[in-house]
Write a protein that holds these residues in place. Sequence first.
Motif, PDB file in Angstrom:
ATOM      1  N   GLU A   1     -19.283  41.369  -7.896  1.00  0.00           N
ATOM      2  CA  GLU A   1     -17.921  41.448  -7.364  1.00  0.00           C
ATOM      3  C   GLU A   1     -17.278  40.069  -7.275  1.00  0.00           C
ATOM      4  O   GLU A   1     -16.071  39.913  -7.489  1.00  0.00           O
ATOM      5  N   GLU A   2     -18.095  39.054  -6.984  1.00  0.00           N
ATOM      6  CA  GLU A   2     -17.581  37.683  -6.930  1.00  0.00           C
ATOM      7  C   GLU A   2     -17.086  37.234  -8.304  1.00  0.00           C
ATOM      8  O   GLU A   2     -16.020  36.619  -8.433  1.00  0.00           O
ATOM      9  N   ILE A   3     -17.847  37.574  -9.355  1.00  0.00           N
ATOM     10  CA  ILE A   3     -17.453  37.198 -10.715  1.00  0.00           C
ATOM     11  C   ILE A   3     -16.162  37.907 -11.119  1.00  0.00           C
ATOM     12  O   ILE A   3     -15.242  37.299 -11.670  1.00  0.00           O
ATOM     13  N   VAL A   4     -16.077  39.191 -10.826  1.00  0.00           N
ATOM     14  CA  VAL A   4     -14.870  39.949 -11.180  1.00  0.00           C
ATOM     15  C   VAL A   4     -13.654  39.389 -10.449  1.00  0.00           C
ATOM     16  O   VAL A   4     -12.570  39.230 -11.033  1.00  0.00           O
ATOM     17  N   ALA A   5     -13.803  39.080  -9.175  1.00  0.00           N
ATOM     18  CA  ALA A   5     -12.688  38.513  -8.400  1.00  0.00           C
ATOM     19  C   ALA A   5     -12.223  37.196  -9.004  1.00  0.00           C
ATOM     20  O   ALA A   5     -11.011  36.923  -9.061  1.00  0.00           O
ATOM     21  N   ALA A   6     -13.165  36.390  -9.474  1.00  0.00           N
ATOM     22  CA  ALA A   6     -12.806  35.109 -10.079  1.00  0.00           C
ATOM     23  C   ALA A   6     -12.089  35.310 -11.412  1.00  0.00           C
ATOM     24  O   ALA A   6     -11.132  34.583 -11.732  1.00  0.00           O
ATOM     25  N   LEU A   7     -12.521  36.279 -12.200  1.00  0.00           N
ATOM     26  CA  LEU A   7     -11.885  36.534 -13.493  1.00  0.00           C
ATOM     27  C   LEU A   7     -10.452  37.033 -13.323  1.00  0.00           C
ATOM     28  O   LEU A   7      -9.590  36.770 -14.177  1.00  0.00           O
ATOM     29  N   LYS A   8     -10.184  37.727 -12.233  1.00  0.00           N
ATOM     30  CA  LYS A   8      -8.828  38.211 -11.981  1.00  0.00           C
ATOM     31  C   LYS A   8      -7.851  37.058 -11.757  1.00  0.00           C
ATOM     32  O   LYS A   8      -6.637  37.229 -11.901  1.00  0.00           O
ATOM     33  N   LYS A   9      -8.381  35.899 -11.411  1.00  0.00           N
ATOM     34  CA  LYS A   9      -7.532  34.738 -11.135  1.00  0.00           C
ATOM     35  C   LYS A   9      -7.341  33.830 -12.350  1.00  0.00           C
ATOM     36  O   LYS A   9      -6.590  32.860 -12.273  1.00  0.00           O
ATOM     37  N   VAL A  10      -8.031  34.129 -13.455  1.00  0.00           N
ATOM     38  CA  VAL A  10      -7.918  33.294 -14.652  1.00  0.00           C
ATOM     39  C   VAL A  10      -6.582  33.581 -15.340  1.00  0.00           C
ATOM     40  O   VAL A  10      -6.251  34.741 -15.632  1.00  0.00           O
ATOM     41  N   LYS A  11      -5.820  32.557 -15.607  1.00  0.00           N
ATOM     42  CA  LYS A  11      -4.504  32.702 -16.234  1.00  0.00           C
ATOM     43  C   LYS A  11      -4.644  33.278 -17.641  1.00  0.00           C
ATOM     44  O   LYS A  11      -5.487  32.853 -18.421  1.00  0.00           O
TER      45      LYS A  11
END
Length: 362
Positions: free
Chosen positions: A70-80
Amino acid sequence: MTKGAFTPNAGDSIIVRLKIEGQTQGLSQVTSRIAELNGHIGAIDLVRPLSGWASIRDFSIYTSGADHGEEIVAALKKVKGVEVIHFSDRTFLMHLGGKIEVTSRQTLKTRDDLSMAYTPGVGRVCTAIHQNPEEVYKLTIKRNTVAIVTDGTAVLGLGNIGPQAAMPVMEGKAMLFKEFAGIDAFPICLDAKNADEVVAAVRAIAPGFGGINLEDIAAPHCFEIEKRLQEELDIPVFHDDQHGTAVVVSSALINSLKLLGKKPEDIKVVVLGAGAAGTACTKMIKQLKVDNIIACDRKGAIHKSRDDLNEAKQWFADNTNPDGLKGSLQEVIAGADVFLGVSGPRQLSVEDIKKMAKDPVV
Protein backbone atom coordinates in the motif's frame (compact mmCIF):
# COMPACT_ATOMS: atom_id res chain seq x y z
CA MET A 1 20.23 -7.40 5.96
CA THR A 2 20.00 -3.63 5.67
CA LYS A 3 16.98 -1.76 6.94
CA GLY A 4 14.02 -2.38 4.69
CA ALA A 5 15.65 -5.34 2.94
CA PHE A 6 13.72 -8.60 2.57
CA THR A 7 13.72 -11.83 0.60
CA PRO A 8 11.31 -11.50 -2.35
CA ASN A 9 8.35 -13.85 -2.01
CA ALA A 10 5.44 -14.15 -4.43
CA GLY A 11 3.13 -14.64 -1.45
CA ASP A 12 3.61 -10.94 -0.69
CA SER A 13 3.41 -9.39 -4.14
CA ILE A 14 1.12 -6.99 -5.94
CA ILE A 15 0.31 -6.15 -9.54
CA VAL A 16 -0.22 -2.46 -10.34
CA ARG A 17 -1.69 -1.21 -13.61
CA LEU A 18 -0.39 2.24 -14.53
CA LYS A 19 -1.07 4.74 -17.28
CA ILE A 20 2.26 6.40 -17.99
CA GLU A 21 2.73 9.60 -19.97
CA GLY A 22 6.03 9.67 -21.83
CA GLN A 23 7.68 6.35 -22.54
CA THR A 24 11.21 6.99 -21.24
CA GLN A 25 10.98 9.56 -18.47
CA GLY A 26 7.71 8.30 -17.01
CA LEU A 27 8.88 4.69 -16.93
CA SER A 28 12.17 5.59 -15.28
CA GLN A 29 10.37 7.64 -12.63
CA VAL A 30 8.13 4.70 -11.77
CA THR A 31 10.94 2.14 -11.51
CA SER A 32 13.07 4.55 -9.47
CA ARG A 33 10.27 5.24 -7.00
CA ILE A 34 9.61 1.55 -6.51
CA ALA A 35 13.33 0.92 -5.91
CA GLU A 36 13.54 3.80 -3.43
CA LEU A 37 10.83 2.12 -1.37
CA ASN A 38 12.66 -1.24 -1.48
CA GLY A 39 10.12 -2.86 -3.79
CA HIS A 40 11.40 -5.59 -6.11
CA ILE A 41 10.07 -5.44 -9.68
CA GLY A 42 9.37 -8.94 -10.97
CA ALA A 43 7.97 -8.03 -14.40
CA ILE A 44 6.75 -5.11 -16.48
CA ASP A 45 4.13 -6.03 -19.07
CA LEU A 46 2.82 -3.75 -21.80
CA VAL A 47 -1.01 -3.86 -21.78
CA ARG A 48 -1.38 -1.49 -24.72
CA PRO A 49 0.37 1.56 -26.24
CA LEU A 50 -1.38 4.92 -26.35
CA SER A 51 -0.93 7.98 -28.51
CA GLY A 52 1.81 10.46 -27.70
CA TRP A 53 4.26 7.81 -26.39
CA ALA A 54 1.98 7.03 -23.49
CA SER A 55 1.24 3.45 -22.45
CA ILE A 56 -0.63 1.25 -19.99
CA ARG A 57 1.57 -1.25 -18.21
CA ASP A 58 1.27 -3.86 -15.47
CA PHE A 59 4.01 -3.91 -12.83
CA SER A 60 4.46 -7.06 -10.76
CA ILE A 61 6.14 -6.00 -7.51
CA TYR A 62 7.44 -8.11 -4.64
CA THR A 63 6.81 -6.47 -1.26
CA SER A 64 7.54 -7.26 2.37
CA GLY A 65 3.82 -7.37 3.20
CA ALA A 66 0.43 -5.74 2.70
CA ASP A 67 1.43 -2.44 4.35
CA HIS A 68 4.52 -2.19 2.17
CA GLY A 69 2.43 -2.76 -0.95
CA GLU A 70 0.00 0.00 0.00
CA GLU A 71 2.93 2.33 0.68
CA ILE A 72 4.31 1.72 -2.83
CA VAL A 73 0.93 2.29 -4.47
CA ALA A 74 0.42 5.53 -2.51
CA ALA A 75 3.82 6.76 -3.67
CA LEU A 76 3.11 5.91 -7.32
CA LYS A 77 -0.10 7.93 -7.18
CA LYS A 78 2.04 10.99 -6.49
CA VAL A 79 4.39 10.53 -9.47
CA LYS A 80 3.78 13.22 -12.09
CA GLY A 81 2.44 11.88 -15.38
CA VAL A 82 1.42 8.55 -13.84
CA GLU A 83 -2.12 7.34 -13.15
CA VAL A 84 -2.78 4.28 -11.00
CA ILE A 85 -5.65 2.53 -12.78
CA HIS A 86 -5.93 -0.26 -10.21
CA PHE A 87 -3.82 -2.61 -8.14
CA SER A 88 -4.37 -6.11 -6.76
CA ASP A 89 -2.78 -8.53 -4.33
CA ARG A 90 -1.50 -11.34 -6.55
CA THR A 91 -2.17 -14.00 -3.90
CA PHE A 92 -5.79 -12.91 -3.48
CA LEU A 93 -6.18 -12.91 -7.26
CA MET A 94 -5.13 -16.57 -7.34
CA HIS A 95 -7.81 -17.41 -4.78
CA LEU A 96 -10.74 -15.67 -6.47
CA GLY A 97 -13.51 -18.24 -6.90
CA GLY A 98 -11.38 -20.90 -5.22
CA LYS A 99 -8.41 -22.84 -6.57
CA ILE A 100 -9.92 -26.22 -7.41
CA GLU A 101 -12.89 -27.66 -9.32
CA VAL A 102 -14.50 -30.99 -10.21
CA THR A 103 -14.05 -32.14 -13.80
CA SER A 104 -15.43 -35.19 -15.62
CA ARG A 105 -13.17 -37.99 -16.83
CA GLN A 106 -15.76 -39.10 -19.36
CA THR A 107 -17.57 -36.89 -21.86
CA LEU A 108 -21.35 -36.59 -22.20
CA LYS A 109 -21.97 -35.80 -25.87
CA THR A 110 -24.77 -38.16 -26.83
CA ARG A 111 -27.86 -39.80 -25.37
CA ASP A 112 -25.91 -43.08 -25.24
CA ASP A 113 -23.20 -41.43 -23.12
CA LEU A 114 -25.83 -40.14 -20.70
CA SER A 115 -27.56 -43.53 -20.52
CA MET A 116 -24.30 -45.24 -19.55
CA ALA A 117 -22.92 -42.58 -17.19
CA TYR A 118 -26.24 -42.10 -15.43
CA THR A 119 -29.60 -43.85 -15.49
CA PRO A 120 -30.48 -46.47 -16.57
CA GLY A 121 -27.04 -48.00 -17.15
CA VAL A 122 -25.46 -46.85 -13.88
CA GLY A 123 -27.87 -49.05 -11.94
CA ARG A 124 -26.09 -52.18 -13.18
CA VAL A 125 -22.79 -50.83 -11.85
CA CYS A 126 -24.39 -50.11 -8.47
CA THR A 127 -25.69 -53.68 -8.34
CA ALA A 128 -22.23 -55.06 -9.14
CA ILE A 129 -20.72 -53.11 -6.21
CA HIS A 130 -23.53 -54.19 -3.91
CA GLN A 131 -22.83 -57.84 -4.75
CA ASN A 132 -19.06 -57.40 -4.42
CA PRO A 133 -18.11 -54.32 -2.32
CA GLU A 134 -14.45 -54.52 -3.40
CA GLU A 135 -15.57 -53.53 -6.91
CA VAL A 136 -15.99 -49.97 -5.59
CA TYR A 137 -12.23 -49.52 -5.96
CA LYS A 138 -12.38 -50.49 -9.64
CA LEU A 139 -15.64 -48.86 -10.69
CA THR A 140 -15.57 -45.51 -8.82
CA ILE A 141 -13.17 -42.72 -7.90
CA LYS A 142 -12.73 -44.13 -4.37
CA ARG A 143 -9.36 -45.69 -5.15
CA ASN A 144 -7.86 -42.32 -6.05
CA THR A 145 -9.69 -39.92 -3.74
CA VAL A 146 -8.59 -38.45 -0.42
CA ALA A 147 -10.61 -36.38 2.04
CA ILE A 148 -8.62 -33.48 3.52
CA VAL A 149 -10.32 -33.08 6.88
CA THR A 150 -9.97 -30.15 9.27
CA ASP A 151 -11.91 -28.41 12.00
CA GLY A 152 -9.87 -25.24 11.59
CA THR A 153 -8.50 -25.30 15.14
CA ALA A 154 -4.77 -25.10 14.31
CA VAL A 155 -4.35 -23.56 10.87
CA LEU A 156 -0.74 -22.79 9.93
CA GLY A 157 0.50 -20.31 12.55
CA LEU A 158 -2.88 -18.60 12.68
CA GLY A 159 -4.40 -20.77 15.39
CA ASN A 160 -8.10 -21.53 15.80
CA ILE A 161 -9.64 -19.57 12.93
CA GLY A 162 -12.50 -21.95 12.15
CA PRO A 163 -13.45 -24.22 9.25
CA GLN A 164 -14.38 -21.54 6.71
CA ALA A 165 -11.14 -19.61 7.12
CA ALA A 166 -9.26 -22.92 6.81
CA MET A 167 -10.66 -23.56 3.32
CA PRO A 168 -7.85 -21.84 1.34
CA VAL A 169 -5.25 -24.05 3.02
CA MET A 170 -7.23 -27.21 2.32
CA GLU A 171 -7.75 -26.18 -1.31
CA GLY A 172 -4.01 -25.65 -1.59
CA LYS A 173 -3.32 -29.10 -0.18
CA ALA A 174 -5.80 -30.58 -2.68
CA MET A 175 -3.81 -28.90 -5.47
CA LEU A 176 -0.59 -30.50 -4.18
CA PHE A 177 -2.22 -33.95 -4.19
CA LYS A 178 -3.40 -33.48 -7.77
CA GLU A 179 -0.38 -31.76 -9.30
CA PHE A 180 2.35 -33.83 -7.65
CA ALA A 181 0.69 -37.24 -7.19
CA GLY A 182 -2.30 -37.32 -9.55
CA ILE A 183 -4.62 -37.92 -6.59
CA ASP A 184 -8.06 -36.31 -6.41
CA ALA A 185 -8.49 -34.68 -2.99
CA PHE A 186 -11.29 -32.56 -1.63
CA PRO A 187 -11.51 -30.20 1.38
CA ILE A 188 -13.82 -31.35 4.16
CA CYS A 189 -14.03 -28.45 6.64
CA LEU A 190 -16.04 -29.46 9.69
CA ASP A 191 -17.88 -27.20 12.10
CA ALA A 192 -17.19 -29.61 14.95
CA LYS A 193 -16.89 -28.85 18.64
CA ASN A 194 -15.00 -31.90 19.86
CA ALA A 195 -13.24 -35.11 18.87
CA ASP A 196 -16.45 -37.15 18.94
CA GLU A 197 -18.08 -34.93 16.32
CA VAL A 198 -15.03 -35.05 14.03
CA VAL A 199 -14.78 -38.83 14.30
CA ALA A 200 -18.50 -39.26 13.63
CA ALA A 201 -18.41 -37.01 10.56
CA VAL A 202 -15.34 -38.68 9.06
CA ARG A 203 -16.74 -42.14 9.75
CA ALA A 204 -19.91 -41.16 7.91
CA ILE A 205 -18.16 -39.89 4.76
CA ALA A 206 -15.40 -42.51 4.66
CA PRO A 207 -17.18 -44.85 2.17
CA GLY A 208 -16.65 -42.26 -0.58
CA PHE A 209 -12.90 -41.91 -0.09
CA GLY A 210 -9.82 -44.08 -0.41
CA GLY A 211 -7.94 -42.30 2.36
CA ILE A 212 -8.25 -39.63 5.05
CA ASN A 213 -5.74 -36.79 5.44
CA LEU A 214 -6.25 -35.03 8.77
CA GLU A 215 -5.02 -31.45 8.58
CA ASP A 216 -4.60 -28.52 11.00
CA ILE A 217 -6.45 -30.07 13.94
CA ALA A 218 -5.23 -28.82 17.31
CA ALA A 219 -3.47 -30.95 19.89
CA PRO A 220 -4.22 -32.81 22.01
CA HIS A 221 -7.53 -33.97 20.49
CA CYS A 222 -5.86 -34.54 17.11
CA PHE A 223 -4.12 -37.57 18.63
CA GLU A 224 -7.40 -39.06 19.82
CA ILE A 225 -9.08 -38.41 16.47
CA GLU A 226 -6.30 -40.07 14.51
CA LYS A 227 -6.11 -43.09 16.83
CA ARG A 228 -9.86 -43.70 16.80
CA LEU A 229 -10.21 -43.31 13.04
CA GLN A 230 -7.31 -45.68 12.39
CA GLU A 231 -9.04 -48.25 14.58
CA GLU A 232 -12.53 -47.76 13.15
CA LEU A 233 -11.94 -47.28 9.40
CA ASP A 234 -10.77 -49.72 6.76
CA ILE A 235 -8.91 -47.04 4.77
CA PRO A 236 -5.60 -45.28 5.54
CA VAL A 237 -5.70 -42.33 7.96
CA PHE A 238 -2.78 -39.90 7.87
CA HIS A 239 -2.27 -36.78 9.99
CA ASP A 240 -0.13 -34.48 7.88
CA ASP A 241 0.89 -32.15 10.71
CA GLN A 242 2.32 -35.13 12.56
CA HIS A 243 3.61 -37.67 10.09
CA GLY A 244 4.27 -35.49 7.05
CA THR A 245 6.36 -33.06 9.09
CA ALA A 246 8.11 -35.85 10.97
CA VAL A 247 9.16 -37.67 7.80
CA VAL A 248 10.66 -34.51 6.27
CA VAL A 249 12.41 -33.50 9.50
CA SER A 250 13.85 -36.97 10.07
CA SER A 251 15.23 -37.23 6.55
CA ALA A 252 16.78 -33.76 6.87
CA LEU A 253 18.35 -34.71 10.19
CA ILE A 254 19.81 -37.93 8.79
CA ASN A 255 21.43 -36.07 5.91
CA SER A 256 22.68 -33.25 8.15
CA LEU A 257 24.38 -35.62 10.55
CA LYS A 258 26.03 -37.48 7.68
CA LEU A 259 27.33 -34.20 6.29
CA LEU A 260 28.68 -33.05 9.67
CA GLY A 261 30.03 -36.44 10.74
CA LYS A 262 27.97 -36.49 13.94
CA LYS A 263 26.31 -39.53 15.52
CA PRO A 264 22.61 -39.47 16.56
CA GLU A 265 23.39 -40.81 20.03
CA ASP A 266 25.87 -37.97 20.68
CA ILE A 267 23.75 -34.94 19.80
CA LYS A 268 21.50 -32.63 21.78
CA VAL A 269 18.23 -31.61 20.14
CA VAL A 270 15.94 -28.80 21.29
CA VAL A 271 12.37 -28.88 19.99
CA LEU A 272 10.26 -25.74 20.28
CA GLY A 273 6.59 -26.69 20.12
CA ALA A 274 4.87 -29.58 21.86
CA GLY A 275 1.85 -29.86 19.61
CA ALA A 276 1.04 -32.39 16.92
CA ALA A 277 4.13 -31.73 14.79
CA GLY A 278 6.51 -31.52 17.73
CA THR A 279 5.23 -34.78 19.20
CA ALA A 280 5.46 -36.77 15.97
CA CYS A 281 8.88 -35.35 15.08
CA THR A 282 10.23 -36.17 18.53
CA LYS A 283 8.92 -39.74 18.39
CA MET A 284 10.47 -40.34 14.98
CA ILE A 285 13.77 -38.71 15.92
CA LYS A 286 13.97 -40.97 18.96
CA GLN A 287 13.76 -43.95 16.61
CA LEU A 288 16.99 -42.68 15.03
CA LYS A 289 18.67 -43.28 18.44
CA VAL A 290 18.61 -39.64 19.45
CA ASP A 291 18.08 -39.69 23.22
CA ASN A 292 19.01 -36.21 24.40
CA ILE A 293 15.92 -34.26 23.31
CA ILE A 294 14.54 -31.26 25.22
CA ALA A 295 11.10 -30.00 24.26
CA CYS A 296 9.96 -26.46 25.08
CA ASP A 297 6.55 -24.84 25.15
CA ARG A 298 5.52 -21.29 26.06
CA LYS A 299 6.67 -21.83 29.64
CA GLY A 300 10.07 -23.25 28.75
CA ALA A 301 11.56 -26.72 29.01
CA ILE A 302 9.18 -29.60 29.67
CA HIS A 303 10.38 -31.73 32.59
CA LYS A 304 8.97 -34.13 35.16
CA SER A 305 8.73 -31.52 37.90
CA ARG A 306 6.12 -29.45 36.07
CA ASP A 307 2.56 -29.84 37.31
CA ASP A 308 0.79 -27.99 34.47
CA LEU A 309 1.11 -30.60 31.72
CA ASN A 310 -1.74 -32.17 29.76
CA GLU A 311 -1.58 -35.81 28.67
CA ALA A 312 0.25 -35.01 25.44
CA LYS A 313 2.92 -32.89 27.14
CA GLN A 314 3.28 -35.42 29.95
CA TRP A 315 4.61 -37.80 27.29
CA PHE A 316 7.48 -35.38 26.71
CA ALA A 317 8.19 -35.22 30.45
CA ASP A 318 8.30 -39.02 30.65
CA ASN A 319 10.26 -39.72 27.48
CA THR A 320 12.58 -36.75 26.85
CA ASN A 321 14.90 -34.35 28.71
CA PRO A 322 16.99 -37.10 30.39
CA ASP A 323 19.00 -34.57 32.42
CA GLY A 324 15.90 -32.78 33.69
CA LEU A 325 16.92 -29.39 32.32
CA LYS A 326 14.79 -26.44 33.40
CA GLY A 327 14.49 -22.91 32.12
CA SER A 328 13.60 -20.96 29.01
CA LEU A 329 14.45 -21.79 25.42
CA GLN A 330 17.30 -19.29 25.60
CA GLU A 331 18.76 -21.22 28.54
CA VAL A 332 18.40 -24.82 27.35
CA ILE A 333 19.58 -24.03 23.80
CA ALA A 334 23.17 -23.78 25.07
CA GLY A 335 25.30 -26.55 23.56
CA ALA A 336 22.50 -27.92 21.38
CA ASP A 337 23.46 -29.47 18.05
CA VAL A 338 20.00 -29.20 16.54
CA PHE A 339 17.11 -26.78 16.92
CA LEU A 340 13.73 -27.81 15.57
CA GLY A 341 11.12 -25.06 15.47
CA VAL A 342 7.53 -26.24 15.10
CA SER A 343 5.91 -23.29 16.80
CA GLY A 344 5.42 -19.64 15.89
CA PRO A 345 7.87 -17.38 14.03
CA ARG A 346 10.69 -15.21 15.41
CA GLN A 347 11.35 -17.39 18.46
CA LEU A 348 15.08 -18.01 17.90
CA SER A 349 17.59 -15.16 17.76
CA VAL A 350 21.10 -14.93 16.36
CA GLU A 351 22.39 -14.80 19.93
CA ASP A 352 20.60 -18.09 20.67
CA ILE A 353 22.27 -19.76 17.69
CA LYS A 354 25.68 -18.53 18.90
CA LYS A 355 25.11 -20.48 22.12
CA MET A 356 24.65 -23.74 20.21
CA ALA A 357 27.35 -26.33 19.52
CA LYS A 358 29.73 -26.09 16.58
CA ASP A 359 28.05 -26.51 13.17
CA PRO A 360 24.48 -26.20 14.51
CA VAL A 361 21.53 -27.46 12.51
CA VAL A 362 18.44 -25.23 12.56
